[in-house]
Structure formats: structure tokens, C-alpha cells
Enzyme design. Structure first.
Site, PDB file in Angstrom:
ATOM      1  N   SER A 116       0.829  -1.213   0.000  1.00 41.98           N
ATOM      2  CA  SER A 116       0.000   0.000   0.000  1.00 41.98           C
ATOM      3  C   SER A 116       0.851   1.245   0.000  1.00 41.98           C
ATOM      4  CB  SER A 116      -0.857   0.034   1.270  1.00 41.98           C
ATOM      5  OG  SER A 116      -1.638  -1.109   1.387  1.00 41.98           O
ATOM      6  N   HIS A 137      -1.422  -2.786  -6.992  1.00 40.76           N
ATOM      7  CA  HIS A 137      -2.102  -2.431  -5.742  1.00 40.76           C
ATOM      8  C   HIS A 137      -3.616  -2.535  -5.908  1.00 40.76           C
ATOM      9  CE1 HIS A 137      -2.952   0.757  -2.451  1.00 40.76           C
ATOM     10  NE2 HIS A 137      -3.006  -0.460  -1.972  1.00 40.76           N
ATOM     11  N   GLU A 149      -3.901   0.117  -8.858  1.00 37.95           N
ATOM     12  CA  GLU A 149      -2.766   0.975  -9.209  1.00 37.95           C
ATOM     13  C   GLU A 149      -1.626   0.071  -9.698  1.00 37.95           C
ATOM     14  OE1 GLU A 149      -3.213   4.743  -6.118  1.00 37.95           O
ATOM     15  OE2 GLU A 149      -2.169   2.967  -5.430  1.00 37.95           O
ATOM     16  N   ASN A 187      -3.605   6.194  -1.535  1.00 33.26           N
ATOM     17  CA  ASN A 187      -3.267   6.230  -0.107  1.00 33.26           C
ATOM     18  C   ASN A 187      -2.702   7.582   0.321  1.00 33.26           C
ATOM     19  OD1 ASN A 187      -4.119   3.996   1.358  1.00 33.26           O
ATOM     20  ND2 ASN A 187      -2.671   2.703   0.253  1.00 33.26           N
TER      21      ASN A 187
HETATM   22  P1  NAD Z   1      -3.189  -9.635   6.452  1.00 31.61           P
HETATM   23  O1  NAD Z   1      -2.485  -9.441   7.732  1.00 31.61           O
HETATM   24  O2  NAD Z   1      -4.662  -9.848   6.446  1.00 31.61           O
HETATM   25  O3  NAD Z   1      -2.528 -10.871   5.642  1.00 31.61           O
HETATM   26  C1  NAD Z   1      -1.146 -11.040   5.523  1.00 31.61           C
HETATM   27  C2  NAD Z   1      -0.877 -12.523   5.398  1.00 31.61           C
HETATM   28  O4  NAD Z   1       0.498 -12.727   5.102  1.00 31.61           O
HETATM   29  C3  NAD Z   1      -1.173 -13.319   6.697  1.00 31.61           C
HETATM   30  O5  NAD Z   1      -2.114 -14.330   6.414  1.00 31.61           O
HETATM   31  C4  NAD Z   1       0.184 -13.915   7.094  1.00 31.61           C
HETATM   32  O6  NAD Z   1       0.081 -15.203   7.638  1.00 31.61           O
HETATM   33  C5  NAD Z   1       0.895 -13.928   5.748  1.00 31.61           C
HETATM   34  N1  NAD Z   1       2.344 -13.935   5.868  1.00 31.61           N
HETATM   35  C6  NAD Z   1       3.119 -13.156   6.669  1.00 31.61           C
HETATM   36  N2  NAD Z   1       4.419 -13.450   6.473  1.00 31.61           N
HETATM   37  C7  NAD Z   1       4.464 -14.420   5.533  1.00 31.61           C
HETATM   38  C8  NAD Z   1       5.512 -15.133   4.911  1.00 31.61           C
HETATM   39  N3  NAD Z   1       6.788 -14.886   5.230  1.00 31.61           N
HETATM   40  N4  NAD Z   1       5.198 -16.067   3.977  1.00 31.61           N
HETATM   41  C9  NAD Z   1       3.910 -16.305   3.647  1.00 31.61           C
HETATM   42  N5  NAD Z   1       2.861 -15.659   4.226  1.00 31.61           N
HETATM   43  C10 NAD Z   1       3.148 -14.739   5.145  1.00 31.61           C
HETATM   44  O7  NAD Z   1      -2.801  -8.363   5.565  1.00 31.61           O
HETATM   45  P2  NAD Z   1      -3.606  -7.736   4.329  1.00 31.61           P
HETATM   46  O8  NAD Z   1      -4.564  -6.732   4.843  1.00 31.61           O
HETATM   47  O9  NAD Z   1      -4.073  -8.816   3.422  1.00 31.61           O
HETATM   48  O10 NAD Z   1      -2.432  -6.915   3.631  1.00 31.61           O
HETATM   49  C11 NAD Z   1      -1.484  -7.547   2.779  1.00 31.61           C
HETATM   50  C12 NAD Z   1      -0.823  -6.498   1.922  1.00 31.61           C
HETATM   51  O11 NAD Z   1      -1.828  -5.825   1.144  1.00 31.61           O
HETATM   52  C13 NAD Z   1      -0.107  -5.402   2.725  1.00 31.61           C
HETATM   53  O12 NAD Z   1       1.023  -5.005   2.026  1.00 31.61           O
HETATM   54  C14 NAD Z   1      -1.142  -4.282   2.782  1.00 31.61           C
HETATM   55  O13 NAD Z   1      -0.571  -3.021   2.953  1.00 31.61           O
HETATM   56  C15 NAD Z   1      -1.769  -4.435   1.399  1.00 31.61           C
HETATM   57  N6  NAD Z   1      -3.119  -3.887   1.278  1.00 31.61           N
HETATM   58  C16 NAD Z   1      -4.025  -4.046   2.282  1.00 31.61           C
HETATM   59  C17 NAD Z   1      -5.307  -3.519   2.118  1.00 31.61           C
HETATM   60  C18 NAD Z   1      -6.353  -3.681   3.179  1.00 31.61           C
HETATM   61  O14 NAD Z   1      -7.382  -3.003   3.116  1.00 31.61           O
HETATM   62  N7  NAD Z   1      -6.166  -4.557   4.172  1.00 31.61           N
HETATM   63  C19 NAD Z   1      -5.655  -2.845   0.937  1.00 31.61           C
HETATM   64  C20 NAD Z   1      -4.695  -2.744  -0.087  1.00 31.61           C
HETATM   65  C21 NAD Z   1      -3.420  -3.261   0.085  1.00 31.61           C
END
Ligand code: NAD
Length: 272
Positions: A116, A137, A149, A187
């Protein structure tokens, strides 16, 4: 296409759903087996809902479900055409995953990050071929939100950008090419929505409910506090912190103590 997704959390599972619904085969990877199990169940429950609503036929539903595979082992990504990294918003964790994935995938496969806020330049620094590395993104919920994005890092090739634009369009999305600046486009704008809302509450000028109701009354689909809860209060704080640091501690992007306290307590804003 064969799509690999690393991280089966909020975003990884939503991206997986968007992909299997549009004919792609997906291997969803996560370090935690229980998370993978929950993610697969969630994707299947969403496909069931689409069937109930008549948006998918029974055949389409079962074909989409069959296209979803899961693994705790990154080597299962070796046949992927494109891998989307969607693990936690931490530079060190993402870098480790990206370097490991690069050593597994084909030399012509695309490697994308759903970050993000973290710079594509920094995330690509340790890759041996960053010309095929790109920001992709998606927004939450990833199977619903149209915007994607496509972020060009300093070494990303035009062919990689073009391939991602075609891929995102094929998912039914509206892709926009963004530059590799902190927060990219959305963002950067949205930080002010969250931060100013928290300042208003901390000043005692309005309650969380009043702020959310006001913004919805103005036409926003969700108030800033409801939106932070949907995103994940902790994930949202990570993004704010990352953006603030990249702007050399610019005060208008400074994370709030209110949000830090919510994360420490494991609470959502709208729980109160
Ligand atoms: P989340 O915490 O829900 O999920 C992250 C997952 O990654 C977890 O299930 C965890 O077990 C896994 N993980 C962590 N380390 C790992 C590894 N070494 N190998 C394999 N799996 C691993 O997070 P999220 O909200 O899905 O966010 C993920 C990405 O997407 C981030 O970069 C976040 O900034 C981005 N993002 C999030 C949103 C949102 O609204 N939540 C929106 C856009 C982008």
C-alpha cells in the site's frame, strides 16, 4: 494464466477470488496452514453467494472453485506466470518473501507486490531482475473494488507495465499507472481522510460515530473509522507509519496515538 499469491489474508484471498472468477488458476500461499484453510473456505463461500445471486452458473462456480489451490510451500509457485506478494506491510518481511519467490519462479514470470505504501525501489533493491518487478495495488475488497494501481519502479520495464495493465483489465478492473512515490495516488489522498478524522476525535470535537455519520451523509460509502476497521486497524497504521517515514516525518502524515492505542489493545474503532 497461472497466478501465484503469497499471503492469504484479507487481500490475498480477495485477489484469489477475482482471479479464479475470471478463468485464472491460482496457487495461494501462506505461512500458516489454518489461514490457508480459512481463505479457501472464504473464497468458496463467496462463489456460493455468486451462484445464489445468479451471477455464476453451477458449472462456472465449480470450475472456479477447482482453479483454486493452496500451499504453505513457496516452491509451488515455480510454474506461475505472475506472482502477487500480499504479506504484511513490513519492508523486511516483504523483501525476504520477494527474494525467495524470485529464486523459484521462471525468468520470464512477473513478480508483483500489493504494497500500500512501501517504495517499489526499496522492495526491488535485492532482486536480481527488477525489470519484471512491479506494484500491483488492489483495494479492499479486492474482488469488488475496480481500481488497481500499477506502480512503475525505477527498473520496471514497459513490457511489465503493459502486461499488468492487460491482466488487470482482464479481471474487470480499471488499472491506472502510478509513480513510485509514498502512498502512490489513493493512499496519499486517503491518509488525510483517516488522520484528520482521528485529530477531530482526539480534540473532542466529535465522536467516532458522528464523524462516520457525517462523511456518509456527504456521500462517502464508509466513514473513515469504519474504513480503517475494514482495512485492519493495524495494517492501516503500518501504512500511515511507512508513508510518514518516507516523507521525512512530514507532520500532516503523522500517525495518531489514538490508532496506536487501538492496535495495542487489539480493538476496532467501531467496537466502542
Ligand atoms: P493480512 O495481515 O490480512 O494478511 C497477511 C498474510 O500474510 C497473513 O495471512 C500472514 O500469515 C501472511 N504472511 C506473513 N508473512 C508471511 C511469509 N513470510 N510467507 C507467507 N505468508 C506470510 O494483511 P492484508 O490486509 O491482506 O495486507 C497484505 C498487503 O496488502 C499489505 O502489504 C497491505 O498493505 C496491502 N493492502 C491491504 C489492504 C487492506 O485493506 N487490508 C488494501 C490494499 C493493500
Amino acid at each position: 494464466m497461472n497466478i501465484g499469491i503469497c499471503g492469504a489474508g484479507v487481500m490475498g484471498r480477495g485477489i484469489a477470488l477475482a482471479c479464479v472468477q475470471t478463468g485464472h488458476t491460482v496457487i495461494l500461499c501462506d505461512a500458516i496452514p489454518e489461514v490457508l484453510e480459512q481463505a479457501q473456505q472464504w473464497v468458496r463461500s463467496q462463489l456460493d453467494k455468486a451462484l445464489e445471486k445468479g451471477r455464476l452458473t453451477a458449472e462456472q462456480r465449480s470450475a472456479a472453485s477447482d482453479r483454486l489451490h493452496a500451499s504453505t510451500n513457496l516452491t509451488s509457485l515455480s510454474t506461475s506466470d505472475l506472482v502477487v506478494e500480499a504479506v504484511v506491510e513490513k519492508l523486511d518481511v516483504k523483501t525476504d518473501v520477494l527474494v525467495r519467490v524470485e529464486s523459484i519462479i521462471r525468468s520470464d514470470a512477473i513478480l508483483a507486490t500489493n504494497t500500500s505504501s512501501i517504495s517499489i525501489a526499496a522492495l526491488g533493491r535485492q532482486l536480481s531482475d527488477a525489470s519484471r518487478f512491479v506494484g500491483l495495488h488492489f483495494f479492499n475488497p479486492a474482488h469488488i473494488m475496480k481500481l488497481v494501481e500499477v506502480i512503475k519502479g525505477p527498473r520496471t520495464s514497459n513490457a511489465t507495465i503493459q502486461a499488468c495493465m492487460t491482466f488487470a483489465t482482464g479481471l474487470g478492473k480499471t488499472p491506472v499507472v502510478a509513480r513510485d512515490v509514498p502512498g502512490f495516488i489513493v493512499n496519499r489522498v486517503a491518509r488525510n481522510y483517516y488522520n484528520e478524522a482521528q485529530r477531530i476525535v482526539m480534540e473532542g470535537a466529535a465522536t467516532i460515530d458522528q464523524v462516520d455519520m457525517s462523511m456518509k451523509g456527504l456521500g462517502f460509502k464508509m466513514g473513515p473509522f469504519e474504513l480503517m476497521d475494514l482495512i485492519g486497524v493495524s495494517t492501516n497504521l503500518d501504512v500511515t507509519t511507512s508513508q510518514w517515514q518516507q516523507f521525512y516525518l512530514e507532520p500532516r502524515f503523522q500517525p495518531s496515538l489514538l490508532q496506536k492505542q487501538m492496535v495495542d489493545a487489539g480493538q476496532n474503532f467501531t467496537d466502542q
